[in-house]
Write an enzyme that holds these catalytic residues in place. Structure first.
Site, PDB file in Angstrom:
ATOM      1  N   GLN A  14       0.818  -1.225   0.000  1.00  0.00           N
ATOM      2  CA  GLN A  14       0.000   0.000   0.000  1.00  0.00           C
ATOM      3  C   GLN A  14       0.844   1.264   0.000  1.00  0.00           C
ATOM      4  OE1 GLN A  14      -3.237   0.134  -0.394  1.00  0.00           O
ATOM      5  NE2 GLN A  14      -3.539  -2.070  -0.301  1.00  0.00           N
ATOM      6  N   CYS A  50      -9.030  -8.204   4.476  1.00  0.00           N
ATOM      7  CA  CYS A  50      -7.942  -9.162   4.753  1.00  0.00           C
ATOM      8  C   CYS A  50      -7.138  -8.743   5.977  1.00  0.00           C
ATOM      9  CB  CYS A  50      -7.005  -9.331   3.552  1.00  0.00           C
ATOM     10  SG  CYS A  50      -7.819  -9.974   2.105  1.00  0.00           S
TER      11      CYS A  50
HETATM   12  N1  PMP Z   1      -0.236  -6.475   1.870  1.00  0.00           N
HETATM   13  C1  PMP Z   1      -1.060  -5.424   1.888  1.00  0.00           C
HETATM   14  C2  PMP Z   1      -0.865  -4.353   2.912  1.00  0.00           C
HETATM   15  C3  PMP Z   1      -2.087  -5.343   0.938  1.00  0.00           C
HETATM   16  O1  PMP Z   1      -2.928  -4.311   0.955  1.00  0.00           O
HETATM   17  C4  PMP Z   1      -2.235  -6.378  -0.023  1.00  0.00           C
HETATM   18  C5  PMP Z   1      -3.343  -6.341  -1.051  1.00  0.00           C
HETATM   19  N2  PMP Z   1      -4.588  -5.972  -0.574  1.00  0.00           N
HETATM   20  C6  PMP Z   1      -1.336  -7.435   0.011  1.00  0.00           C
HETATM   21  C7  PMP Z   1      -0.344  -7.447   0.974  1.00  0.00           C
HETATM   22  C8  PMP Z   1      -1.413  -8.552  -0.969  1.00  0.00           C
HETATM   23  O2  PMP Z   1      -1.142  -8.081  -2.252  1.00  0.00           O
HETATM   24  P1  PMP Z   1      -1.395  -9.031  -3.527  1.00  0.00           P
HETATM   25  O3  PMP Z   1      -2.787  -9.516  -3.415  1.00  0.00           O
HETATM   26  O4  PMP Z   1      -1.174  -8.126  -4.688  1.00  0.00           O
HETATM   27  O5  PMP Z   1      -0.398 -10.124  -3.452  1.00  0.00           O
END
Ligand code: PMP
Length: 407
Positions: free
Chosen positions: A204, A365
């Protein structure tokens, strides 16, 4: 006011030019994934039309061209992160695979029963679950940095967690749910005093902040291409060469080897030792094009403009009595998490969607963070430099309608 030409810049993003449910699209789901500028779309199109060929393995002209573009992309990422060497830039499929790679590889060499891994309560599941797997496999212990009610890390508690059993600290540079910009330089400094390496989850941070790994002095940095206006399926794990040299490969397969016999395999040098199989090479070039685009706009100007969005958004949302904002850190990117009275976040999200406003609802998440906040989820409006204060006004008007509908 900054001199950021947002009206002009919005024209670079074809997707923003459309209507949803008869209303101009207000895209406030950039924390999940960002839209792509015309240059990135054209780059991908051009690669597939004229340069598409396997990298590294072939002797033909086309392959040579594509390999050069791929390796140039690595250099663009190196420059963007101000890393020392391209050996320190590993292409992956995204932040999730970057962190899984690191956790699995680091765990094998450095984690023993009773060792401690420090995370924070605001981590994304991607920076929790891989470490839980390591914990369960090697008998390690997770230690969690708490946060204040404003959504800032408790740095005193963090300092208290660091000890001779700590093997690694893994924290987000910027929180995807709260928008908090963590004091990562200080986190790294304190960890290094205790001889502990630090992974920063930059998923982010990369679209909003400078991610200068030399200045931060972090040992590892992970991010995804799709959140910084590049394609999906590509990401980066930066690692200091001294660490990457000590870490074993994660996945085995083509290209990451030097020589294979049935008895024994020797591995390729950095960074290829960590790049098994056919890599997303067109996406790597797309990512480099996106980084060039961002740097063309100017990170300082983006940061200044986004600070205006943060101020405007916090003031506008705080003015609505029924809106409760989660994440009031002093250092914050334009990510606004909130609930409206006791209206369920999905209901708010559905009504906003009818008004053409795309937000995210749920736990984002970050379930442990939701537990800490005592809620099941929020509505999240995550903005980019192509969003405007006028769009924030549209959100506020939409929220007034939500309040009226459910009162
Ligand atoms: N870390 C953070 C802080 C995130 O916001 C995200 C995506 N929402 C991820 C990890 C995972 O990223 P990706 O789904 O592109 O692997």
């Amino acid at each position: 006011m900054s001199d950021f030409q947002v009206t002009q810049i919005r024209k670079d993003f074809p997707v923003l030019q459309q209507e949803v449910n008869g209303k101009p699209l207000v895209y406030f789901d950039n924390g999940a994934t960002a839209q792509k500028p015309e240059v990135v779309i054209r780059c991908m199109d051009e690669l597939y039309r004229t340069q598409y060929a396997p990298i590294h393995r072939s002797v033909n002209w086309l392959s040579d061209q594509m390999t050069t573009r791929y390796e140039n992309a690595r250099e663009t990422v190196r420059k963007h992160l101000d890393a020392y060497s391209t050996n320190e830039i590993i292409f992956t499929n995204g932040t999730t695979s970057s962190i899984n790679l690191l956790a699995a590889s680091f765990g094998r060499v450095f984690i023993r029963p009773g060792d401690e891994i420090i995370l924070s309560v605001m981590e994304h599941h991607s920076n929790i679950v891989p470490w839980q797997m390591v914990r369960d496999q090697y008998g390690a212990v997770l230690k969690i940095i708490p946060i204040s009610d404003e959504g800032e890390l408790d740095m005193e508690a963090y300092e208290g967690l660091l000890n001779e059993k700590t093997r690694i600290v893994a924290v987000s540079h910027v929180s995807n749910t709260l928008g908090t910009v963590n004091p990562v330089k200080e986190i790294v400094r304190l960890a290094h005093e205790a001889d502990v390496p630090v992974l920063l989850d930059g998923a982010q941070a990369i679209p909003h902040q400078r991610a200068d790994v030399t200045d931060l002095d972090c040992d590892f940095y992970a991010f995804s291409g799709h959140k910084v206006y590049g394609p999906t399926g590509i990401g980066v794990l930066y690692g200091k060469e001294k660490w990457l040299e000590k870490l074993p490969p994660w996945q085995g397969g083509g290209e990451m080897i030097n020589r294979v016999t049935f008895e024994k395999t020797t591995f390729n040098e950095l960074p290829f030792k960590f790049e098994a199989g056919t890599m997303p090479f067109t996406e790597a070039v797309g990512l480099a094009t996106a980084l060039d685009y961002v740097n063309g706009l100017g990170l300082n100007r983006i940061i200044a403009y986004e600070e205006e969005l943060v101020d405007y958004g916090m003031r506008a949302l705080s003015a609505l009595e029924q809106v409760k904002i989660f994440g009031r850190a002093t250092q914050k990117v334009p990510v606004f998490s909130f609930l409206v009275g006791d209206i369920h976040q999905y209901d708010t999200g559905m009504v906003l969607d009818k008004l053409g406003i795309a937000v995210r609802t749920g736990s984002h998440c970050t379930m442990p963070l939701m537990d800490r906040l005592g809620i099941t989820g929020t509505v999240r409006a995550s903005l980019s430099f192509y969003n405007t204060t006028d769009e924030i006004d549209v959100l506020v008007t939409g929220l007034k309608q939500v309040i009226q509908m459910f009162s």
